[in-house]
Design an enzyme around this catalytic site. Structure first.
Site: not given
Ligand code: MIG
Length: 798
Positions: A404, A407, A480
């Site tokens: 996650d 980017e 998201d």
């Molecule tokens: O700033 O890890 O897209 O699926 O549950 C949020 C917490 C960080 C974004 C991800 C989401 C995940 C969440 N993450």
């Protein structure tokens, strides 16, 4: 050389002048103008690569997108010199290069124009930031539609839009938010029934304008790097998709469990809660294979650690869950906590693995753990180190990883500033060039590590950001999203678009990540997601305590949701076969209608419907309270899945949409394999595999692929490919089978159910042997059921 006026941000635009010289070497050609060199490489009959050196010298020929296994197949090609053009030809294409301005026209072998430069290649100094902006503009052809470009949350046909790629943490994105998480600079054009693709392999911020700025021009550019694109001819869009996927690489087969149902939440903790969830699935008989641990499993959000209070015995927990048929996937972010007592931080600092700013200071930014530093995944040594960190997770029993925030996302700053330095496999570049491959290479290193340490098991990875080609090692989800009906449609469009952009293994957060769906929306979303390669519920409901599990919306909805997750498992042999087609031929698992009936203009803007694999057509229920839905059926015959009613296509029909049905059609003539009901994959050996055969009096082919569903035996030939051909007539049903068999299945027999017979059968002949049909074989006047040995070759019925 032609030069236009400049501004303070951008220098003058430079257009190539006439060709002064040219050469041919092997399968490539070079054309020299005063400043610019054009290199044309013949990759295959239908694939031509174009590269431009703005001012006489090419950059390093290097790509994070293309597959190592891409072969430039030796084929017949040549060059002809005409008065105004050069012509490079293959058996399928003609590429004309204008002598006086280097503009390109590509036609098929009959001379029909497929794609043509408008201004063609040109460039401009990027005065504000340095380097050159690399442009190419093409003419929009009459009636042309555009597709592709990864995860864009907008209409399927991109005509009239301008979109860009610069990976962004787009929390709560909406329709038309741009850019999103992924960077896939690949698009399709379709006009006059002819499809082609252009893959612009450039990792800088890339921008595509499909006739927005000027109606008749389709242009694409990058704020640096090289104009370097592959032209891929179809004419079938699906063939373009296959070629693109071969250029950027096909995936290995996933473990079968990864095609099961996944349950996720931000976050399930402590361990007792995780066990409760798992128990609930089994108690309620709702199938599930995977449970996720989001960031709270870690100790202070430090990657590769466990929170000792909430997860005192991770290996024990995972073992207990495994005994109930659950696999565990854990999240790993790129941000490494600045903490001198933390081994990952120490090692990274010692070895100089973290990204630095232009002035040499560490790139520091806040994410979940607080102040963090970030590995430079563009450095091969760092990738190797990162891979090695997964040893402990694999040994703990973790079977999949979730990448996650890559980017990369940084609180407050958004992402890295552009001055951050990156190795870029020895090139040493700024973040402007590396941004779009940061998450790509993080996921690549993650996958390599998990694969190594989970051997001989297959592993699973899901990533949020990536560049073109990440399908070789990862699945993705759409990020998201929000609990709304519009987002249900977006999920469908985004997954279709990702699939035709090389990334079939994709899904959305079922029910929406942000917000709270009602039972109806959740149920409709589950119904759609049965037909997404990745089927995962996820929600961010920690704060509110809202629950988003299949049973959270009351018994009426639970019943329907259970029916559909159960259906997902029954369809697994079909889904897995479709994955195998993707993995071997690059064929997208999800196919927009425009990709299955491209000569029918009625399909060109159709985004509510798609095919999953060769035989199923799905149109999701898209509004609250919807009682009936109009569905466009492409040419051919179709069966309504729920009642076997047969429809002729090339027209719109209406179907009722009660809560427990989604518009779902089976292509007439198809053979649809089905597993028995199960609670998780490989719960018990399958003892009988069902084959639904949908009668049709045209010749229709289907395929079934089988292997162990895990491990890599299939790479040594341990698999079965069974090809069916139905060649029935109005008087006789006839099914023939051909097979390659080298894997011993647990089942010995097929139950065959023939749907839609136009006559009431009296005789059944299996491999030359007449078998009496008893009353119990007739499920209905036109539906017959019987059992045959697995290795049958031929069935007929009168
Ligand atoms: O700033 O890890 O897209 O699926 O549950 C949020 C917490 C960080 C974004 C991800 C989401 C995940 C969440 N993450």
């Amino acid at each position: 050389m032609q030069v236009e006026t400049s501004s303070s941000k951008y220098g003058a635009k430079h257009y190539p002048d006439g060709i002064r010289d040219w050469k041919k070497e092997g399968n490539y050609f070079c054309f020299y103008t005063t400043e610019t060199i054009l290199e044309i490489r013949v990759i295959a009959d239908k694939i031509i690569r174009f590269r431009y050196a703005a001012e006489g010298s090419f950059q390093r020929d290097f790509s994070y997108a293309t597959s190592d296994t891409l072969e430039e197949s030796p084929i017949a090609f040549g060059i002809k010199e005409w008065e105004e053009t050069f012509e490079i030809y293959t058996d399928e294409l003609k590429v004309f290069i204008a002598r006086d301005n280097l503009r390109i026209t590509i036609s098929d072998k009959e001379g029909k124009v497929i794609n043509q430069d408008e201004m063609g290649y040109h460039w401009q100094h990027y005065l504000l930031k340095g380097g050159k902006i690399q442009y190419c503009s093409k003419l929009v052809q009459e009636g042309e539609c555009f597709y592709g470009l990864g995860d864009k949350p907008t209409e399927l046909n991109l005509r009239g839009k301008r979109l860009e790629n610069y990976g962004t943490d787009a929390y709560g994105y909406q329709k038309d938010t741009d850019p999103l998480y992924r960077n896939i600079p690949f698009y399709y054009g379709l006009h006059h029934g002819v499809g082609y693709g252009i893959f612009f392999d450039n990792t800088f911020r890339t921008i595509f304008d499909f006739g927005k700025e000027r109606e008749d021009a389709c242009s694409f550019w990058a704020r640096g790097g090289e104009m370097n694109y592959y032209f891929i001819y179809g004419p079938d869009l699906l063939e373009v998709a296959e070629s693109y996927t071969k250029i950027t690489g096909t995936p290995e087969l996933p473990p079968l469990w990864a095609l099961g149902y996944h349950q996720c939440r931000w976050s399930y903790y402590p361990d007792t809660r995780v066990k409760e969830i798992a128990k609930e699935f089994r108690k309620r008989k709702i199938p599930c294979d995977v449970i996720y641990l989001d960031i709270d499993y870690m100790d202070g959000f430090r990657c590769f650690t466990w929170n000792k209070e909430w997860f005192p015995d991770p290996a024990g927990l995972i073992k207990e869950l495994a005994a109930e048929g659950f696999k565990v996937v854990v999240i790993i972010d790129p941000g490494i906590k600045v903490d001198t007592d933390y081994a990952v931080y120490q090692e990274g600092i010692k070895n100089n693995y973290f990204c630095k700013r232009a002035d040499g200071a560490l790139m520091e930014g806040d994410v979940w753990p607080g102040k963090c530093v970030f590995p430079d995944y563009t450095n091969p040594e760092v990738r190797e180190w990162w891979s090695s960190l997964f040893k402990s997770l694999a040994e703990t029993g973790v079977r999949g990883v979730w990448n996650d925030m890559n980017e990369p996302a940084v609180f407050e700053m958004g992402s890295f500033p552009e001055d951050v330095r990156h190795d870029y496999d020895g090139e040493e570049v700024s973040h402007r060039k590396a941004h779009n491959v940061y998450g790509h290479l993080m996921s690549k290193a993650t996958a390599a590590g998990m694969k190594k340490y989970l051997m001989p098991n297959r592993s699973f990875l899901i990533t949020r950001s990536c560049y073109a080609g990440a399908q070789r090692w990862s699945s993705v989800w759409t990020g998201d999203n929000v609990s709304s009906w519009e987002h249900l449609w977006l999920a469908s469009v985004q997954c279709q678009r990702l699939a035709v952009s090389g990334i079939s293994f994709t899904g959305s957060d079922i029910g929406g990540f942000i917000g709270e769906p009602d039972g109806e929306l959740y149920t409709r979303w589950i119904q759609l997601a049965v037909f997404h390669p990745l089927m995962r519920t996820h929600s961010a409901s920690n704060e509110t305590g809202f629950n988003q599990e299949p049973w959270s919306f009351g018994p009426e909805y639970e019943k329907v949701v259970t029916k559909f997750i159960t259906l997902r498992y029954k369809l697994l042999p079909y889904l897995y076969t479709t994955f195998w087609q993707y993995a071997t031929h690059g064929t997208p698992m999800l196919r927009p209608l425009a990709f299955v009936a491209q000569t029918d203009v009625a399909t060109h803007n159709c985004s509510h419907e798609f095919m999953f694999g060769d035989s199923l057509l799905i149109s999701h229920v898209s509004e609250k309270g919807m009682q009936e839905k109009a569905v466009y059926l492409p040419a051919g015959n179709w069966y309504y899945f729920w009642n076997d009613q047969k429809y002729a296509g090339a027209k719109e029909i209406k179907v009722k949409t009660p809560l427990d049905e989604i518009p779902l059609f089976v292509k007439a003539g198809a053979v649809l394999p089905e597993f028995p009901e199960m609670q998780y994959t490989q719960q018990t050996p399958v003892t009988e595999m069902l084959l639904h055969v949908y009668f049709d009096d045209t010749e229709v082919k289907s395929v079934l692929y089988e292997d162990a569903g895990d491990h890599y035996g299939y790479k040594n030939g341990q698999y079965n490919v069974i090809r069916f051909k139905q060649r029935s007539t109005a008087q006789q049903f006839y099914l023939k089978k051909q097979f390659y068999i080298n894997y011993e299945t647990s089942y010995k027999n097929h139950r065959i159910i023939v749907h839609g017979l136009p006559f009431k059968p009296t005789t059944l002949v299996v491999d030359g042997q007449a078998i009496a049909l008893l009353p119990e074989n007739l499920l209905a006047d036109n539906t017959v059921s019987f059992v045959v040995p697995r290795n049958f070759e031929e069935i007929s019925m009168k």
